[in-house]
Design an enzyme around this catalytic site. Structure first.
Site, PDB file in Angstrom:
ATOM      1  N   ARG A  92      41.527  -3.174  59.242  1.00  0.00           N
ATOM      2  CA  ARG A  92      40.228  -3.476  58.791  1.00  0.00           C
ATOM      3  C   ARG A  92      40.205  -4.159  57.304  1.00  0.00           C
ATOM      4  NH1 ARG A  92      37.445  -1.976  55.195  1.00  0.00           N
ATOM      5  NH2 ARG A  92      37.723   0.157  56.055  1.00  0.00           N
ATOM      6  N   PRO A 136      44.148   0.562  36.012  1.00  0.00           N
ATOM      7  CA  PRO A 136      44.842   1.963  35.924  1.00  0.00           C
ATOM      8  C   PRO A 136      44.087   2.934  35.313  1.00  0.00           C
ATOM      9  CG  PRO A 136      46.661   0.330  35.216  1.00  0.00           C
ATOM     10  CD  PRO A 136      45.246  -0.466  35.348  1.00  0.00           C
ATOM     11  N   CYS A 240      29.743  -8.011  45.528  1.00  0.00           N
ATOM     12  CA  CYS A 240      30.621  -8.110  46.507  1.00  0.00           C
ATOM     13  C   CYS A 240      30.894  -6.936  47.198  1.00  0.00           C
ATOM     14  CB  CYS A 240      32.036  -8.487  45.770  1.00  0.00           C
ATOM     15  SG  CYS A 240      31.621 -10.253  44.994  1.00  0.00           S
ATOM     16  N   LEU A 241      31.072  -5.777  46.493  1.00  0.00           N
ATOM     17  CA  LEU A 241      31.138  -4.236  47.107  1.00  0.00           C
ATOM     18  C   LEU A 241      30.177  -4.014  48.053  1.00  0.00           C
ATOM     19  CD1 LEU A 241      32.530  -2.361  43.898  1.00  0.00           C
ATOM     20  CD2 LEU A 241      33.871  -3.652  45.583  1.00  0.00           C
ATOM     21  N   GLU A 365      36.064   1.577  47.187  1.00  0.00           N
ATOM     22  CA  GLU A 365      34.691   0.916  47.493  1.00  0.00           C
ATOM     23  C   GLU A 365      33.621   1.725  46.874  1.00  0.00           C
ATOM     24  OE1 GLU A 365      34.172  -2.129  48.618  1.00  0.00           O
ATOM     25  OE2 GLU A 365      35.920  -2.822  49.374  1.00  0.00           O
TER      26      GLU A 365
HETATM   27  C1  FAD Z   1      44.452   2.055  49.407  1.00  0.00           C
HETATM   28  C2  FAD Z   1      43.659   1.647  48.411  1.00  0.00           C
HETATM   29  C3  FAD Z   1      43.030   0.218  48.209  1.00  0.00           C
HETATM   30  C4  FAD Z   1      42.156  -0.075  47.315  1.00  0.00           C
HETATM   31  N1  FAD Z   1      42.074  -1.465  47.203  1.00  0.00           N
HETATM   32  C5  FAD Z   1      41.183  -2.015  46.222  1.00  0.00           C
HETATM   33  C6  FAD Z   1      40.780  -3.315  46.246  1.00  0.00           C
HETATM   34  O1  FAD Z   1      41.416  -4.245  46.642  1.00  0.00           O
HETATM   35  N2  FAD Z   1      40.400  -3.770  44.705  1.00  0.00           N
HETATM   36  C7  FAD Z   1      40.127  -2.889  44.034  1.00  0.00           C
HETATM   37  O2  FAD Z   1      39.624  -3.217  42.755  1.00  0.00           O
HETATM   38  N3  FAD Z   1      40.188  -1.557  43.992  1.00  0.00           N
HETATM   39  C8  FAD Z   1      40.794  -0.837  44.969  1.00  0.00           C
HETATM   40  N4  FAD Z   1      40.936   0.188  45.134  1.00  0.00           N
HETATM   41  C9  FAD Z   1      40.673   1.380  44.057  1.00  0.00           C
HETATM   42  C10 FAD Z   1      39.508   2.045  44.227  1.00  0.00           C
HETATM   43  O3  FAD Z   1      38.199   1.367  44.389  1.00  0.00           O
HETATM   44  C11 FAD Z   1      39.382   3.221  43.246  1.00  0.00           C
HETATM   45  O4  FAD Z   1      40.445   4.012  43.424  1.00  0.00           O
HETATM   46  C12 FAD Z   1      37.964   4.016  43.348  1.00  0.00           C
HETATM   47  O5  FAD Z   1      36.859   3.155  42.798  1.00  0.00           O
HETATM   48  C13 FAD Z   1      38.209   5.314  42.398  1.00  0.00           C
HETATM   49  O6  FAD Z   1      38.704   4.743  41.224  1.00  0.00           O
HETATM   50  P1  FAD Z   1      39.886   5.853  40.774  1.00  0.00           P
HETATM   51  O7  FAD Z   1      40.844   6.049  41.806  1.00  0.00           O
HETATM   52  O8  FAD Z   1      40.220   5.492  39.418  1.00  0.00           O
HETATM   53  O9  FAD Z   1      39.104   7.488  40.544  1.00  0.00           O
HETATM   54  P2  FAD Z   1      38.415   7.912  39.225  1.00  0.00           P
HETATM   55  O10 FAD Z   1      37.420   6.982  39.098  1.00  0.00           O
HETATM   56  O11 FAD Z   1      39.434   8.328  38.521  1.00  0.00           O
HETATM   57  O12 FAD Z   1      37.580   9.199  40.097  1.00  0.00           O
HETATM   58  C14 FAD Z   1      38.387  10.432  40.362  1.00  0.00           C
HETATM   59  C15 FAD Z   1      37.389  11.367  40.738  1.00  0.00           C
HETATM   60  O13 FAD Z   1      36.470  11.507  40.095  1.00  0.00           O
HETATM   61  C16 FAD Z   1      35.179  11.308  40.631  1.00  0.00           C
HETATM   62  N5  FAD Z   1      34.181  10.664  39.556  1.00  0.00           N
HETATM   63  C17 FAD Z   1      34.394   9.732  38.758  1.00  0.00           C
HETATM   64  N6  FAD Z   1      33.362   9.594  37.899  1.00  0.00           N
HETATM   65  C18 FAD Z   1      32.381  10.570  38.243  1.00  0.00           C
HETATM   66  C19 FAD Z   1      30.988  10.844  37.819  1.00  0.00           C
HETATM   67  N7  FAD Z   1      30.463   9.930  37.109  1.00  0.00           N
HETATM   68  N8  FAD Z   1      30.376  11.885  38.550  1.00  0.00           N
HETATM   69  C20 FAD Z   1      31.228  12.603  39.321  1.00  0.00           C
HETATM   70  N9  FAD Z   1      32.491  12.221  39.874  1.00  0.00           N
HETATM   71  C21 FAD Z   1      33.090  11.410  39.287  1.00  0.00           C
HETATM   72  C22 FAD Z   1      35.381  10.429  41.592  1.00  0.00           C
HETATM   73  O14 FAD Z   1      34.485  10.456  42.505  1.00  0.00           O
HETATM   74  C23 FAD Z   1      36.713  11.021  42.134  1.00  0.00           C
HETATM   75  O15 FAD Z   1      36.402  12.121  43.013  1.00  0.00           O
HETATM   76  C24 FAD Z   1      41.775   0.726  46.176  1.00  0.00           C
HETATM   77  C25 FAD Z   1      42.185   2.070  46.322  1.00  0.00           C
HETATM   78  C26 FAD Z   1      42.904   2.503  47.390  1.00  0.00           C
HETATM   79  C27 FAD Z   1      43.269   4.097  47.561  1.00  0.00           C
END
Ligand code: FAD
Length: 386
Positions: A92, A136, A240-241, A365
Site C-alpha cells: 500500500r 536525518p 500532500c501528507l 505521515e
Molecule cells: C518505513 C518508513 C518510510 C518512510 N517514508 C517516508 C517518505 O517516503 N518520505 C518522507 O519524507 N518521510 C518518510 N518517512 C519518515 C517519517 O515520516 C518520519 O520518520 C516521521 O515523520 C517521524 O520523524 P522521525 O523518525 O525523525 O522522528 P522524530 O521526529 O525524531 O520523533 C521521535 C519521537 O518524538 C516524538 N516527538 C517529536 N516531536 C514531538 C513533539 N513536539 N511533541 C511530542 N512528541 C514529539 C515523536 O512523536 C516520536 O515519538 C518514513 C519512515 C519510515 C519508518
C-alpha cells in the site's frame, strides 16, 4: 460480506465502489498474497512489476483527474488502499507514495510541462516517484529542514539529504522539499541528475516488502523549470501528507481486517482442552472487542471519505482518523497474535508481519503523538508545537 461486517456496512457503499474494491481484492489475491511473506522475509519487493500491474488497473494517482489518472472518488481510493494493505502495508505504501505524495505534488503544484512530463508515465507505473521531506535530523519538525536550494543564474542548486524515503532506491523522480531564501519550495528532481545518489536502507524490521532509501543531494544543478511553481511554503508538502494520510486511515483497516479474519478462522479450528479456542469466553471477549474496534474504524474511514468527496475534509479530521485507525489496527494485530500462540510469530501467518508493518505506519505521515497535538490544537486553540 463476512461475519466481521457486524454493522452491515457493505450496502453503504455504491455498486461502483464495491466493484472497485472487489477488483483490487482479486488483483491482490492473485499477484501479492501468494508471494508477500517471502518478499517480507527476504526484504525485497518487485516494485516496478507491481507498479505496472497497479498502473494497468488505474490505481496509481487514481483519485486525481487528467494526465492518464482515473479520477476516482476518495472513497474508491480508500477502498483500494484498504485492499492493498490487507495484503501488506508496504505494498500500500508503494501506491500511496506514488499517487498521494509524488503524483499529487506534481498534479497540485506543478507546471503544465511538469504534469505532461511526469504524470502519464507515473499513472501507468512506467515511472516511479518518491517524496523527500524527512531528513536525518528533521522528522516531525520538517519546518527546520536543512536541505537548501539556492539560485545560480536561472538554475537552482540543491544541497542536503533526505532520509527514510519510500521508493527512493528505484525512483525516476523525487519531489524534494528544500529551503530557499523565500521559504520552503518543492522541486521535481530526476533521479539521474548528476549529484543525486540514493542508498537503500537495509535491516528494517518493519515494512520489509517496501523499498526505503536515503537521498543525498550534492550540489545538484537543476534548470529553473524543475521548481514546482505553485508550491509556496511548508503548507504545500503538508497538504500532500493530508492526501496520503487519508489513504492510511483506510489502509490500516485492511491490515486489521486481515489479522482478524485470519484469527477467526484459526480460533474456530484450533482445539485445546477438547474445544476450539473460539469457544473459550476469554477468546470471544478478545474477538468481540477487536471486531467492535474494526467496525468503528471502518465507519470512521467511510465518514472521512464521504467528507473528502464532498470537499469538506479538514486536515485535523484526517488526524483523528490516522490516530485512531492505525493505533487500533496495531492493537488488533498484537491481540490477534496472542490468539495464534506460537503460530502468531510465524511468517506462515500474516499477523506479526502486519503488526511490525503498522509500527512504521504509526510513525510515518505524522507520528501518533503529532496527530494528538493536531487534535489537541483543534480542541484547545493552543499550539503545543512551538
Ligand atoms: C518505513 C518508513 C518510510 C518512510 N517514508 C517516508 C517518505 O517516503 N518520505 C518522507 O519524507 N518521510 C518518510 N518517512 C519518515 C517519517 O515520516 C518520519 O520518520 C516521521 O515523520 C517521524 O520523524 P522521525 O523518525 O525523525 O522522528 P522524530 O521526529 O525524531 O520523533 C521521535 C519521537 O518524538 C516524538 N516527538 C517529536 N516531536 C514531538 C513533539 N513536539 N511533541 C511530542 N512528541 C514529539 C515523536 O512523536 C516520536 O515519538 C518514513 C519512515 C519510515 C519508518
Amino acid at each position: 460480506m463476512t461475519a466481521l461486517d457486524l454493522l452491515d456496512l457493505d450496502p453503504s457503499l455504491t455498486e461502483e465502489e464495491r466493484q472497485i474494491r472487489d477488483v483490487v481484492r482479486r488483483l491482490v489475491d492473485d499477484r501479492v498474497r501468494p508471494y508477500v511473506a517471502d518478499w517480507y522475509e527476504e526484504g525485497r519487493v518487485p516494485a516496478r512489476e507491481l507498479a505496472r500491474e497497479f498502473g494497468k488497473l488505474g490505481l496509481l494517482g487514481m483519485h486525481l483527474t487528467g494526465y492518464g489518472c482515473a479520477g476516482a472518488s476518495a472513497v474508491a481510493y480508500g477502498l483500494a488502499c484498504q485492499e492493498l494493505e490487507a495484503a501488506d502495508s508496504g505494498v500500500r505504501s508503494l501506491v500511496s507514495v506514488q499517487g498521494s505524495l509524488a503524483m499529487y505534488a506534481i498534479w497540485r503544484f506543478g507546471s503544465e510541462e511538469q504534469k505532461q512530463r511526469w504524470l502519464p508515465p507515473m499513472a501507468t507505473g512506467e515511472a516511479i516517484g518518491c517524496f523527500g521531506l524527512t531528513e536525518p535530523d528533521h522528522g516531525s519538525d520538517p519546518g527546520s529542514m536543512a536541505t537548501r536550494a539556492r539560485r545560480d543564474g536561472d538554475d537552482w542548486v540543491l544541497t542536503g539529504g533526505k532520509m527514510w524515503i519510500t521508493n527512493a532506491p528505484i525512483a525516476d523522480v523525487a519531489v524534494i522539499w528544500a529551503r530557499t531564501d523565500d521559504g520552503v519550495r518543492g522541486f521535481a528532481v530526476p533521479m539521474d541528475t548528476p549529484g543525486v545518489t540514493a542508498r537503500e536502507i537495509r535491516r528494517k524490521m518493519s515494512l520489509r516488502a517496501s523499498l526505503t532509501g536515503e537521498i543525498v543531494l550534492d550540489d545538484v544543478r537543476l534548470p529553473a523549470d524543475a521548481q514546482l511553481p505553485e508550491a509556496v511554503g511548508l503548507k504545500a508538502p503538508l497538504s500532500c501528507l493530508t492526501e496520503a494520510r487519508h489513504g492510511i486511515v483506510w489502509g490500516a483497516v485492511g491490515a486489521a481486517r486481515d489479522c482478524l479474519e485470519t484469527t477467526l478462522a484459526y480460533a474456530t479450528t484450533r482445539t485445546q482442552f477438547g474445544r476450539p479456542l473460539a469457544a473459550f469466553q476469554l477468546t470471544q471477549a478478545k474477538l468481540a472487542d477487536m471486531a467492535v474496534e474494526l467496525v468503528k474504524a471502518q465507519l470512521l474511514a467511510l465518514h472521512l471519505g464521504r467528507l473528502a468527496d464532498a470537499g469538506r475534509l479538514r486536515p485535523d479530521q484526517v488526524s483523528v482518523g490516522k490516530l485512531n485507525n492505525v493505533r487500533e489496527a496495531l492493537a488488533i494485530a498484537r491481540q490477534c497474535r496472542t490468539i495464534l500462540g506460537a503460530n502468531g510469530v510465524s511468517g506462515e501467518y500474516p499477523v506479526l508481519r502486519h503488526a511490525n508493518n503498522l509500527e512504521s505506519v504509526l510513525t510515518y505521515e505524522g507520528t501518533s503523538e503529532i496527530h494528538q497535538l493536531i487534535v489537541g490544537q483543534r480542541l484547545t486553540g493552543l499550539s503545543a508545537f512551538a
